[in-house]
Each structure stands twice: as structure tokens, then as C-alpha cells.
Write a protein that holds these residues in place. Sequence first.
Motif, short mmCIF file in Angstrom:
data_model
loop_
_atom_site.label_atom_id
_atom_site.label_comp_id
_atom_site.label_asym_id
_atom_site.label_seq_id
_atom_site.Cartn_x
_atom_site.Cartn_y
_atom_site.Cartn_z
N LEU A 1 -9.42 0.93 6.14
CA LEU A 1 -8.42 1.41 7.10
C LEU A 1 -7.72 0.24 7.78
CD1 LEU A 1 -10.51 4.25 8.80
CD2 LEU A 1 -9.03 4.42 6.79
N MET A 2 -6.43 0.41 8.05
CA MET A 2 -5.65 -0.62 8.72
C MET A 2 -5.64 -0.39 10.23
SD MET A 2 -4.64 -2.65 6.35
CE MET A 2 -3.46 -3.59 7.31
N LYS A 3 -5.66 -1.50 10.98
CA LYS A 3 -5.53 -1.43 12.43
C LYS A 3 -4.06 -1.21 12.79
CE LYS A 3 -9.24 -4.82 13.25
NZ LYS A 3 -9.54 -6.16 13.80
N PRO A 4 -3.75 -0.51 13.87
CA PRO A 4 -4.69 0.23 14.73
C PRO A 4 -5.14 1.52 14.05
CG PRO A 4 -2.46 0.59 15.48
CD PRO A 4 -2.37 -0.42 14.37
N VAL A 5 -6.43 1.79 14.08
CA VAL A 5 -6.97 2.97 13.42
C VAL A 5 -6.63 4.22 14.23
CG1 VAL A 5 -9.07 4.10 12.64
CG2 VAL A 5 -8.85 1.63 12.45
#
Length: 254
Positions: A107-111
Motif C-alpha cells: 500500500l502507498m502512503k498516505p494509507v
Amino acid sequence: MTRSPYSVLVVEDERWVRVVLREVLRETGLPFQIVQECTNGLEALDWLQGNTTDIVLADVKMPVMDGVSFIEQLAGLTNSPSVVFISGYDDFQAARKALRCGVIDYLMKPVEAEELAETLGKWMKEQERKKETDRSTAALCTEEGHGEIMERVLRLIHERPGHVSLAGIAAQVHMNASYLSQYFKQHTGRNFTDYVAGLRLEEAKMLVARTSLRISEIAERLGYSDIAYFSSTFKKTTGKSPLDFRRQEQVLRH
């Protein structure tokens, strides 16, 4: 009846991200509870030596030991938890390595709460499926006795290979040390001392190659009181001094 929440270990070096993850996890409304927070992969491995968790939320870029090295070392644990990688970088190579190592999602930030909920929801369904499979095959797993004892001995050795002794393990499994020595060789084909030495060397190679710890710190972690003896033993087995081995591994990784 209310189900106990699944346990979560957060491995992230930035405090503000850990705070955000706590809130995002709460927003999912799913039965997950953070039981520990660590700032790098090595700290998390240390915690997992004496604790368990159902799932790990881990950053990719961290000091001391990054997320990829961390997941590679998890395979050696008796009950390896599931891992979700979280990253602020769109790093295809890291994502590919992660998936090869068994990470369940990247998953990429911001989640966002929605995407985390989707990932954790799929994981929960898979756990339920595994439980059903375990229940249906439980009758086939009733063998007890010597196999269980050896499994426990090996687990105790692997938990802290740098700080185990034949006498200490024998006391924990309620066996005579001399008998355990014979029993161990009969079941593994190797002497207890040689087996532990081999594990310590593998742990040493991992820490030298994958962390930024000083060689003296690594020697101490593995139970060597004399750094010169540690370096000599390391070189005798690998053909290189710890520092040369580290330089070689850094070149190979980049």
C-alpha cells in the motif's frame, strides 16, 4: 460472543506515520488491535523472538534494517506473521521483492481506511478458510511424544541461537543434558554444538550484510565476548572478515 481482535505489529521509523496508522486502523472498524510499535526491522525481529502477532504493517524504507530485509528474515520464525508493506515511494523493485517474499499487499502512503479495510478483510477471510481446513484435518495430526520434544528443542534453539546451551535447553524440556545430546544427534544427524554454531554463523552473516550494526554489537548479540575470536571464526567459515563480507554484500545488492 465478541471475537478477540487480531493483533497487529507496526514497524515504521516515523512517529507521525505510526500515529496516523493507529487512527486509520480504528476507522476500518475491523477487529484489529496494535500490540506493539517498532522503528525498524531488527527491532521488530527482536520483539518477535518472544512475542507473536497475527499481522505486520511495515514500512519499506527504514534505518538499521529495511522492510525487504526484515521480511526475508521472517521466514526463519516458527510462526511467521502475515505482512502488509506500506511505502511512500512507488518502488517497483521493492514491490516485486515483497510479493516474492509473500507480502500480502503493498500500500502507498498516505494509507486510506478503505483500502486498508479491503486488504485486512481479504486476510480475515483467508484465515477463516485456513481454520476450516485445520479443523477438517485435525484428526490426522494426533502424533505426540518424541517428535513434539524435538520440535520444541529446535524452536528454543532458533529463538536465540547466540544465547543457548545444552544444559539450558535440557532443563527447559526436562531432560538429562547427556541424554539430550545423544537424542539430538540421533534425530538431526548433527552434534548440538555444531548445529548451534551453524545457526549463529547464519545469523551473523545476516546481521553483517543486512544491518548497520557495528561488528562489536553483532558479536555481543550472538554471545561472543571476544570480538577478535568472532571475527576469526567468521573469516574461517566465510573466507572474509566481517567488514569485507559487508562491503561485498553491499556491492551485490546495489
